[in-house]
Scaffold this active site. Structure first.
Site, PDB file in Angstrom:
ATOM      1  N   THR A 192     -35.025 -28.334 -72.059  1.00 20.01           N
ATOM      2  CA  THR A 192     -35.957 -27.907 -73.114  1.00 20.01           C
ATOM      3  C   THR A 192     -36.118 -26.400 -73.029  1.00 20.01           C
ATOM      4  OG1 THR A 192     -37.151 -29.981 -73.034  1.00 20.01           O
ATOM      5  CG2 THR A 192     -38.443 -28.071 -73.729  1.00 20.01           C
ATOM      6  N   GLY A 222     -41.968 -36.746 -77.421  1.00 18.84           N
ATOM      7  CA  GLY A 222     -42.475 -36.279 -76.121  1.00 18.84           C
ATOM      8  C   GLY A 222     -43.666 -35.350 -76.260  1.00 18.84           C
ATOM      9  N   THR A 243     -42.208 -28.038 -69.653  1.00 20.97           N
ATOM     10  CA  THR A 243     -40.966 -28.801 -69.671  1.00 20.97           C
ATOM     11  C   THR A 243     -41.031 -29.840 -68.567  1.00 20.97           C
ATOM     12  OG1 THR A 243     -38.570 -28.749 -69.399  1.00 20.97           O
ATOM     13  CG2 THR A 243     -39.801 -27.015 -68.260  1.00 20.97           C
ATOM     14  N   GLY A 244     -40.547 -31.033 -68.862  1.00 20.00           N
ATOM     15  CA  GLY A 244     -40.580 -32.087 -67.845  1.00 20.00           C
ATOM     16  C   GLY A 244     -40.730 -33.446 -68.492  1.00 20.00           C
ATOM     17  N   GLY A 246     -42.176 -35.847 -70.406  1.00 17.16           N
ATOM     18  CA  GLY A 246     -43.192 -35.669 -71.431  1.00 17.16           C
ATOM     19  C   GLY A 246     -44.350 -36.649 -71.407  1.00 17.16           C
TER      20      GLY A 246
HETATM   21  N1  ASP Z   1     -40.704 -32.489 -72.121  1.00 15.15           N
HETATM   22  C1  ASP Z   1     -39.585 -32.934 -72.887  1.00 15.15           C
HETATM   23  C2  ASP Z   1     -39.856 -34.323 -73.393  1.00 15.15           C
HETATM   24  O1  ASP Z   1     -40.360 -35.137 -72.653  1.00 15.15           O
HETATM   25  C3  ASP Z   1     -38.296 -32.954 -72.124  1.00 15.15           C
HETATM   26  C4  ASP Z   1     -38.062 -31.824 -71.170  1.00 15.15           C
HETATM   27  O2  ASP Z   1     -38.812 -30.881 -71.124  1.00 15.15           O
HETATM   28  O3  ASP Z   1     -37.069 -31.897 -70.453  1.00 15.15           O
HETATM   29  O4  ASP Z   1     -39.505 -34.613 -74.504  1.00 15.15           O
END
Ligand code: ASP
Length: 325
Positions: A192, A222, A243-244, A246
Site C-alpha cells: 500500500t 480495508g 498500512t497493514g 486492515g
Molecule cells: N491496509 C490495507 C488493507 O487492509 C493493506 C495494506 O496496507 O497492505 O486493505
C-alpha cells in the site's frame, strides 16, 4: 532632561519589542515536511535482495522528490500528496494503482482516501476497478461532492464525470501480482502507499491508496479508505497514513486513535504512535505500521512487521529512505 531620558527608555523598549517579534517570526518560520510509505510486511532482507532494495529506494526517492518540490515552492500538502501518490500508483512495484494485488476472483479493486487537516474535509473511493489514480478520485470526492466515500461503479461514474482518467481493467494486471494470487503467498505481500505532509502554511494532510489484500473476497474493503482507520489528519494534532492488516486498523481506529491520544492525553506524536502500533496492535495481533507528521513537523514511522518501505524529507535538509528496522 528627564523627558529626554523617558523618551530614550521608550524607544529602547519599542526597539526591543520589534526585534523580539521579528526573531519570533524567524524562529517559527514555516517549514515543510513530507513522509511516505510503500507498505509494511514480514519479508526479510533475503526475500528482497540488495538489488531489489536499491530499486525500491530509488522509486521511493523519486516519489519523495515530487512532493518535496511542490512543498518547497509553497504548494499545499494536498497537492504534494496527490502528485507523490500518483507516482507510486503508476509504479508497478507498489500495491496501488498499477501493481494493485488481485482479488480472489482475479480482479483488482482499489481503495483510497485523503484528509485535509485544516478543515477536516475528507474524500474516499472504495472497491474501484477502473480509475487509474484512485487518490485523485478521492480528492474530487472531497472537493466536488457532498459525500465522503463513494464505492464501486458509482465512484467510477463520478470520477469520469469529474474528468479523472478511466482505464480498462487490464491496465492494473501485472504478472507478478497475478502469480502472487496463484501462489496465495504464505507471507502476505503488502505495498500500500501513503503520504503525509505539513506545508509551509502549517496545514497537515494525509493520503493513502491501495489494492487491498491479495485474495480478498466478497467486495471486502480495508482500512485505507476509512477516515480514522487508515487515514486521518487534523491541524491540531497530526496527519497519519497506515498500512497493514486492515481489519485490525478498522477495529482499532488506528489513525484517529493516535490523534486522540495527542489531543486528550497530551502525548507526543512518537509516544502516541508507539502505543498504538507497538502495543495496542501487537496485543491484538494486527500487523502493520504508520507514517505520521505533527503540527510542529515531528515525524513518526513505527511498524511492528519486519519492514516498511518509508522515506521522509524536511525543509531543514533531513532526509532518509529506509526499508528494514
Ligand atoms: N491496509 C490495507 C488493507 O487492509 C493493506 C495494506 O496496507 O497492505 O486493505
Amino acid at each position: 532632561m528627564k523627558n529626554l531620558f523617558k523618551l530614550f527608555v521608550f524607544f529602547s523598549i519599542s526597539l526591543l519589542f520589534v526585534y523580539s517579534c521579528t526573531q519570533k517570526e524567524q524562529s517559527s518560520q514555516p517549514g515543510y515536511v513530507i513522509v511516505i510509505h510503500g507498505g509494511a510486511g514480514n519479508a526479510s532482507n533475503k526475500d528482497i535482495n540488495e538489488e531489489q532494495q536499491m530499486i525500491y529506494k530509488e522509486k521511493l526517492g523519486e516519489a519523495l522528490a515530487i512532493g518535496e518540490k511542490i512543498l518547497s515552492e509553497g504548494g499545499t500538502s494536498i497537492e504534494a500528496i496527490e502528485k507523490t501518490i500518483n507516482y507510486l500508483e503508476n509504479c508497478p512495484l507498489f500495491n496501488a494503482g498499477k501493481g494493485a494485488v488481485f482479488t480472489h476472483e482475479g480482479t483488482n479493486e482499489m481503495d483510497a482516501s485523503i484528509m485535509d487537516g485544516s478543515n477536516l474535509n475528507a474524500g474516499a473511493v472504495a472497491g474501484v476497478g477502473d480509475i487509474k489514480n484512485p487518490i485523485s478520485a478521492a480528492i474530487k470526492v472531497m472537493n466536488e461532492s457532498e459525500h465522503v466515500m463513494l464505492a464501486g461503479k458509482g465512484a467510477s461514474d463520478f470520477a469520469k464525470q469529474q474528468g479523472i482518467e478511466i482505464v480498462d481493467s487490464s491496465y492494473f494486471r501485472t504478472q507478478e501480482r497475478w502469480e502472487s494470487l496463484q501462489r496465495i503467498l504464505k507471507a502476505e505481500k503488502h505495498g500500500t502507499v501513503g503520504c503525509v505532509a505539513l506545508d509551509k502554511n502549517g496545514n497537515l494532510a494525509a493520503g493513502t491508496s491501495t489494492g487491498g489484500r491479495t485474495n480478498k473476497k466478497y467486495g471486502r474493503i480495508g482500512d485505507s479508505p476509512i477516515i480514522g482507520a487508515g487515514n486521518y489528519a487534523n491541524n491540531n494534532t497530526c496527519a497519519v497514513s497506515a498500512t497493514g492488516h486492515g481489519e485490525f486498523f478498522i477495529r482499532y481506529t488506528v489513525a484517529h486513535d493516535i490523534s486522540a491520544l495527542m489531543e486528550y492525553k497530551n502525548l507526543s506524536l512518537e509516544d502516541a504512535a508507539n502505543i498504538v502500533v507497538n502495543k495496542k496492535l501487537v496485543e491484538a495481533g494486527g500487523d502493520g505500521g504508520i507514517i505520521a507528521v505533527d503540527k510542529n513537523g515531528n515525524i513518526a514511522m513505527p511498524f511492528n512487521t519486519n519492514m516498511m518501505f518509508r522515506a521522509y524529507s524536511k525543509s531543514t535538509g533531513e532526509k532518509e529512505i529506509l526499508i528494514f528496522k
